[in-house]
Design an enzyme around this catalytic site. Structure first.
Site, PDB file in Angstrom:
ATOM      1  N   ALA A  93      36.105  32.570  34.510  1.00 21.27           N
ATOM      2  CA  ALA A  93      36.136  33.213  33.193  1.00 21.27           C
ATOM      3  C   ALA A  93      37.529  33.760  32.885  1.00 21.27           C
ATOM      4  O   ALA A  93      38.029  33.636  31.756  1.00 21.27           O
ATOM      5  CB  ALA A  93      35.106  34.336  33.128  1.00 21.27           C
ATOM      6  N   TYR A 106      36.300  34.513  38.322  1.00 17.92           N
ATOM      7  CA  TYR A 106      37.605  33.855  38.399  1.00 17.92           C
ATOM      8  C   TYR A 106      37.741  32.801  37.305  1.00 17.92           C
ATOM      9  O   TYR A 106      38.738  32.762  36.582  1.00 17.92           O
ATOM     10  CB  TYR A 106      37.783  33.215  39.777  1.00 17.92           C
ATOM     11  CG  TYR A 106      39.085  32.466  39.938  1.00 17.92           C
ATOM     12  CD1 TYR A 106      40.277  33.154  40.143  1.00 17.92           C
ATOM     13  CD2 TYR A 106      39.124  31.073  39.895  1.00 17.92           C
ATOM     14  CE1 TYR A 106      41.477  32.480  40.291  1.00 17.92           C
ATOM     15  CE2 TYR A 106      40.319  30.388  40.047  1.00 17.92           C
ATOM     16  CZ  TYR A 106      41.495  31.099  40.249  1.00 17.92           C
ATOM     17  OH  TYR A 106      42.680  30.414  40.390  1.00 17.92           O
ATOM     18  N   GLY A 114      54.138  37.416  40.262  1.00 19.59           N
ATOM     19  CA  GLY A 114      53.505  36.971  41.498  1.00 19.59           C
ATOM     20  C   GLY A 114      54.350  35.949  42.234  1.00 19.59           C
ATOM     21  O   GLY A 114      53.859  34.936  42.721  1.00 19.59           O
ATOM     22  N   ALA A 115      55.654  36.245  42.333  1.00 21.55           N
ATOM     23  CA  ALA A 115      56.612  35.236  42.818  1.00 21.55           C
ATOM     24  C   ALA A 115      57.000  35.409  44.274  1.00 21.55           C
ATOM     25  O   ALA A 115      57.930  34.762  44.743  1.00 21.55           O
ATOM     26  CB  ALA A 115      57.870  35.271  41.953  1.00 21.55           C
ATOM     27  N   VAL A 170      51.103  43.953  37.380  1.00 18.92           N
ATOM     28  CA  VAL A 170      50.960  43.389  36.029  1.00 18.92           C
ATOM     29  C   VAL A 170      49.814  44.017  35.253  1.00 18.92           C
ATOM     30  O   VAL A 170      49.759  43.898  34.022  1.00 18.92           O
ATOM     31  CB  VAL A 170      50.785  41.851  36.071  1.00 18.92           C
ATOM     32  CG1 VAL A 170      52.044  41.185  36.620  1.00 18.92           C
ATOM     33  CG2 VAL A 170      49.544  41.433  36.853  1.00 18.92           C
ATOM     34  N   ILE A 176      45.801  23.157  45.485  1.00 13.91           N
ATOM     35  CA  ILE A 176      47.202  23.116  45.876  1.00 13.91           C
ATOM     36  C   ILE A 176      47.334  23.645  47.309  1.00 13.91           C
ATOM     37  O   ILE A 176      46.632  24.567  47.713  1.00 13.91           O
ATOM     38  CB  ILE A 176      48.070  23.966  44.925  1.00 13.91           C
ATOM     39  CG1 ILE A 176      47.831  23.543  43.467  1.00 13.91           C
ATOM     40  CG2 ILE A 176      49.551  23.839  45.287  1.00 13.91           C
ATOM     41  CD1 ILE A 176      48.153  22.103  43.150  1.00 13.91           C
ATOM     42  N   LYS A 221      40.386  32.679  34.054  1.00 13.01           N
ATOM     43  CA  LYS A 221      41.324  31.573  33.849  1.00 13.01           C
ATOM     44  C   LYS A 221      41.030  30.822  32.550  1.00 13.01           C
ATOM     45  O   LYS A 221      41.954  30.303  31.911  1.00 13.01           O
ATOM     46  CB  LYS A 221      41.285  30.631  35.049  1.00 13.01           C
ATOM     47  CG  LYS A 221      41.850  31.249  36.330  1.00 13.01           C
ATOM     48  CD  LYS A 221      43.306  31.662  36.154  1.00 13.01           C
ATOM     49  CE  LYS A 221      43.959  32.084  37.461  1.00 13.01           C
ATOM     50  NZ  LYS A 221      45.391  32.425  37.274  1.00 13.01           N
TER      51      LYS A 221
END
Length: 246
Positions: A156, A154, A11-12, A63, A187, A158
Protein backbone atom coordinates in the site's frame (compact mmCIF):
# COMPACT_ATOMS: atom_id res chain seq x y z
CA UNK A 1 31.40 23.77 -8.20
CA UNK A 2 28.71 26.09 -9.48
CA UNK A 3 28.56 24.18 -12.77
CA UNK A 4 27.97 20.85 -11.11
CA UNK A 5 24.52 19.48 -10.49
CA UNK A 6 23.50 18.26 -7.06
CA UNK A 7 21.53 15.19 -6.07
CA UNK A 8 20.06 14.19 -2.72
CA UNK A 9 19.70 10.42 -2.32
CA UNK A 10 17.68 9.37 0.71
CA UNK A 11 18.48 6.10 2.42
CA UNK A 12 21.86 6.14 0.69
CA UNK A 13 24.03 4.43 3.27
CA UNK A 14 23.76 0.97 1.71
CA UNK A 15 21.99 -1.20 -0.85
CA UNK A 16 20.26 0.45 -3.80
CA UNK A 17 20.68 3.93 -2.34
CA UNK A 18 24.43 3.59 -1.91
CA UNK A 19 24.84 2.39 -5.48
CA UNK A 20 22.76 5.30 -6.76
CA UNK A 21 24.94 7.72 -4.78
CA UNK A 22 28.12 6.15 -6.17
CA UNK A 23 26.82 6.24 -9.74
CA UNK A 24 25.85 9.92 -9.58
CA UNK A 25 29.19 10.80 -7.97
CA UNK A 26 31.03 9.04 -10.79
CA UNK A 27 28.96 11.07 -13.26
CA UNK A 28 30.18 14.32 -11.71
CA UNK A 29 27.33 15.26 -9.37
CA UNK A 30 27.58 16.76 -5.93
CA UNK A 31 26.01 13.98 -3.86
CA UNK A 32 24.20 14.26 -0.53
CA UNK A 33 24.18 10.88 1.18
CA UNK A 34 21.15 10.90 3.43
CA UNK A 35 20.95 8.41 6.27
CA UNK A 36 19.10 7.98 9.52
CA UNK A 37 20.33 5.08 11.66
CA UNK A 38 23.18 3.68 9.54
CA UNK A 39 25.76 6.33 10.38
CA UNK A 40 28.79 4.08 10.08
CA UNK A 41 27.90 2.87 6.59
CA UNK A 42 27.05 6.40 5.41
CA UNK A 43 30.27 7.92 6.71
CA UNK A 44 32.35 5.10 5.24
CA UNK A 45 30.70 5.69 1.87
CA UNK A 46 31.33 9.43 2.16
CA UNK A 47 34.97 8.80 3.03
CA UNK A 48 35.41 6.35 0.16
CA UNK A 49 33.92 8.70 -2.43
CA UNK A 50 35.74 11.77 -1.09
CA UNK A 51 39.07 9.93 -1.17
CA UNK A 52 38.51 9.39 -4.89
CA UNK A 53 37.99 13.11 -5.43
CA UNK A 54 34.20 13.15 -5.58
CA UNK A 55 32.07 15.92 -4.07
CA UNK A 56 29.94 14.36 -1.34
CA UNK A 57 28.26 15.23 1.94
CA UNK A 58 26.66 12.77 4.36
CA UNK A 59 23.68 14.16 6.23
CA UNK A 60 21.61 12.54 8.95
CA UNK A 61 17.88 13.17 8.63
CA UNK A 62 14.88 11.04 9.44
CA UNK A 63 12.67 11.42 6.36
CA UNK A 64 9.56 11.15 8.55
CA UNK A 65 10.63 14.32 10.37
CA UNK A 66 9.79 17.42 8.34
CA UNK A 67 12.11 19.71 10.30
CA UNK A 68 15.09 17.41 9.77
CA UNK A 69 14.34 17.09 6.06
CA UNK A 70 13.95 20.85 5.65
CA UNK A 71 17.31 21.40 7.39
CA UNK A 72 19.01 18.85 5.12
CA UNK A 73 17.70 20.64 2.02
CA UNK A 74 18.71 24.07 3.36
CA UNK A 75 22.24 22.87 4.11
CA UNK A 76 22.46 21.27 0.66
CA UNK A 77 21.49 24.53 -1.03
CA UNK A 78 23.90 26.48 1.18
CA UNK A 79 26.80 24.17 0.34
CA UNK A 80 26.11 23.38 -3.31
CA UNK A 81 23.77 26.14 -4.50
CA UNK A 82 20.73 24.11 -5.53
CA UNK A 83 18.99 20.75 -5.53
CA UNK A 84 18.79 19.53 -9.11
CA UNK A 85 17.77 15.93 -8.46
CA UNK A 86 15.99 14.22 -5.59
CA UNK A 87 16.00 10.43 -5.34
CA UNK A 88 13.50 9.22 -2.75
CA UNK A 89 14.97 5.84 -1.92
CA UNK A 90 14.59 5.60 1.86
CA UNK A 91 12.24 2.79 2.79
CA UNK A 92 11.53 -0.09 5.11
CA UNK A 93 9.87 -3.45 4.53
CA UNK A 94 7.50 -5.53 6.59
CA UNK A 95 5.72 -8.84 6.45
CA UNK A 96 2.74 -10.32 8.24
CA UNK A 97 -0.83 -11.47 7.87
CA UNK A 98 -3.11 -8.50 7.30
CA UNK A 99 -5.20 -9.39 10.36
CA UNK A 100 -2.05 -9.33 12.49
CA UNK A 101 -0.54 -6.03 11.31
CA UNK A 102 -0.42 -3.70 14.29
CA UNK A 103 -1.38 -0.06 14.06
CA UNK A 104 2.23 0.79 14.93
CA UNK A 105 3.60 -1.33 12.09
CA UNK A 106 1.11 0.18 9.64
CA UNK A 107 1.91 3.75 10.68
CA UNK A 108 5.66 3.11 10.67
CA UNK A 109 5.76 1.81 7.10
CA UNK A 110 3.41 4.50 5.78
CA UNK A 111 5.44 7.19 7.58
CA UNK A 112 8.80 6.14 6.12
CA UNK A 113 7.77 4.92 2.68
CA UNK A 114 5.09 7.46 1.80
CA UNK A 115 5.19 10.40 4.19
CA UNK A 116 8.97 10.46 3.78
CA UNK A 117 8.54 10.99 0.04
CA UNK A 118 6.01 13.74 0.73
CA UNK A 119 8.37 15.52 3.14
CA UNK A 120 11.35 15.38 0.81
CA UNK A 121 9.43 16.47 -2.29
CA UNK A 122 7.86 19.37 -0.44
CA UNK A 123 11.25 20.46 0.86
CA UNK A 124 13.04 20.56 -2.51
CA UNK A 125 10.25 21.91 -4.69
CA UNK A 126 10.55 25.63 -3.82
CA UNK A 127 14.15 25.60 -5.05
CA UNK A 128 13.30 23.58 -8.15
CA UNK A 129 10.31 25.78 -8.99
CA UNK A 130 12.44 28.91 -8.58
CA UNK A 131 15.01 27.41 -10.97
CA UNK A 132 12.32 26.17 -13.38
CA UNK A 133 14.17 22.88 -13.43
CA UNK A 134 14.40 19.67 -11.46
CA UNK A 135 14.14 15.91 -11.46
CA UNK A 136 12.44 13.80 -8.82
CA UNK A 137 12.76 10.02 -8.96
CA UNK A 138 10.80 7.99 -6.42
CA UNK A 139 11.69 4.40 -5.62
CA UNK A 140 8.56 2.27 -5.36
CA UNK A 141 8.40 -1.53 -5.76
CA UNK A 142 6.89 -4.16 -8.02
CA UNK A 143 4.61 -4.94 -5.06
CA UNK A 144 3.20 -1.44 -5.38
CA UNK A 145 2.04 -2.49 -8.85
CA UNK A 146 0.90 -6.06 -8.23
CA UNK A 147 0.06 -6.11 -4.54
CA UNK A 148 1.60 -8.67 -2.21
CA UNK A 149 0.06 -11.19 0.16
CA UNK A 150 1.36 -10.80 3.71
CA UNK A 151 2.84 -7.39 2.82
CA UNK A 152 -0.31 -5.30 2.53
CA UNK A 153 1.10 -2.32 4.43
CA UNK A 154 4.31 -2.33 2.38
CA UNK A 155 2.46 -2.75 -0.93
CA UNK A 156 0.00 0.00 0.00
CA UNK A 157 2.82 2.41 0.84
CA UNK A 158 4.59 1.71 -2.45
CA UNK A 159 1.36 2.00 -4.44
CA UNK A 160 0.88 5.36 -2.75
CA UNK A 161 4.30 6.44 -4.02
CA UNK A 162 3.18 5.66 -7.58
CA UNK A 163 -0.02 7.69 -7.12
CA UNK A 164 1.93 10.59 -5.65
CA UNK A 165 4.38 10.44 -8.57
CA UNK A 166 1.60 10.72 -11.15
CA UNK A 167 -0.17 13.54 -9.33
CA UNK A 168 2.94 15.58 -8.65
CA UNK A 169 4.13 15.19 -12.25
CA UNK A 170 0.95 16.87 -13.45
CA UNK A 171 1.25 19.66 -10.91
CA UNK A 172 4.90 20.65 -11.35
CA UNK A 173 5.39 19.87 -15.04
CA UNK A 174 4.62 23.48 -16.03
CA UNK A 175 7.54 24.53 -13.80
CA UNK A 176 10.01 22.44 -15.81
CA UNK A 177 10.16 19.62 -13.27
CA UNK A 178 9.74 15.93 -14.05
CA UNK A 179 8.64 13.33 -11.52
CA UNK A 180 9.07 9.64 -12.24
CA UNK A 181 9.12 6.36 -10.40
CA UNK A 182 11.29 3.25 -10.49
CA UNK A 183 9.72 0.01 -9.25
CA UNK A 184 12.42 -2.58 -8.55
CA UNK A 185 11.74 -6.28 -8.45
CA UNK A 186 13.84 -8.81 -6.55
CA UNK A 187 17.20 -7.09 -6.25
CA UNK A 188 20.35 -8.64 -4.79
CA UNK A 189 20.62 -6.53 -1.64
CA UNK A 190 21.09 -6.99 2.08
CA UNK A 191 17.32 -6.53 2.49
CA UNK A 192 16.78 -9.78 0.57
CA UNK A 193 19.69 -11.64 2.14
CA UNK A 194 17.32 -13.38 4.56
CA UNK A 195 15.63 -15.25 1.69
CA UNK A 196 16.62 -18.89 1.43
CA UNK A 197 18.24 -20.20 -1.73
CA UNK A 198 15.07 -22.20 -2.34
CA UNK A 199 12.88 -19.09 -2.11
CA UNK A 200 15.17 -17.16 -4.42
CA UNK A 201 15.15 -20.00 -6.95
CA UNK A 202 11.36 -20.33 -6.83
CA UNK A 203 11.00 -16.61 -7.44
CA UNK A 204 13.56 -16.28 -10.21
CA UNK A 205 12.33 -19.43 -11.97
CA UNK A 206 8.99 -17.64 -12.44
CA UNK A 207 10.61 -14.65 -14.15
CA UNK A 208 11.13 -14.30 -17.90
CA UNK A 209 14.67 -13.15 -17.02
CA UNK A 210 15.60 -15.90 -14.59
CA UNK A 211 17.77 -14.04 -12.11
CA UNK A 212 17.80 -11.37 -9.44
CA UNK A 213 18.45 -7.79 -10.46
CA UNK A 214 21.46 -5.75 -9.38
CA UNK A 215 21.68 -2.43 -7.60
CA UNK A 216 23.71 -1.09 -10.51
CA UNK A 217 20.83 -1.79 -12.89
CA UNK A 218 18.57 0.29 -10.66
CA UNK A 219 21.16 3.08 -10.38
CA UNK A 220 21.55 3.31 -14.16
CA UNK A 221 17.79 3.61 -14.65
CA UNK A 222 17.53 6.32 -11.99
CA UNK A 223 20.39 8.22 -13.59
CA UNK A 224 18.72 7.99 -16.99
CA UNK A 225 15.49 9.49 -15.60
CA UNK A 226 17.56 12.29 -14.06
CA UNK A 227 19.37 13.03 -17.31
CA UNK A 228 18.48 15.34 -20.18
CA UNK A 229 17.74 12.25 -22.26
CA UNK A 230 14.57 11.82 -20.18
CA UNK A 231 13.34 15.42 -20.32
CA UNK A 232 10.10 14.37 -22.05
CA UNK A 233 9.33 11.58 -19.61
CA UNK A 234 7.22 12.35 -16.55
CA UNK A 235 4.63 10.66 -14.37
CA UNK A 236 5.88 7.23 -15.40
CA UNK A 237 6.67 4.11 -13.42
CA UNK A 238 9.57 2.08 -14.79
CA UNK A 239 9.41 -1.50 -13.52
CA UNK A 240 12.86 -3.08 -13.33
CA UNK A 241 11.80 -6.55 -12.27
CA UNK A 242 12.90 -9.14 -14.80
CA UNK A 243 9.39 -9.28 -16.23
CA UNK A 244 7.49 -9.84 -12.99
CA UNK A 245 4.80 -7.27 -13.80
CA UNK A 246 4.25 -8.20 -17.44
Amino acid sequence: MENKKTVIVTGASKGIGANIAIYFAEKGYNVVINYNSSAESALLLQQSLASNGYSVMAHKANVTNKLEVDLMVKETIYKFGSVDVLVNNAGIAGQGLFTEISEFDWNNIIDVNLKGVFNCCQAVLPNMIENKSGKIINISSMWGITGAACEAHYAASKAGVIGLTKSLAKEVGPSGITVNCVAPGLIDTQMNANLSDEDKKAFTDALPISRMGTTTEIAKAVYYLASEDADYITGQTLAIDGGMTI
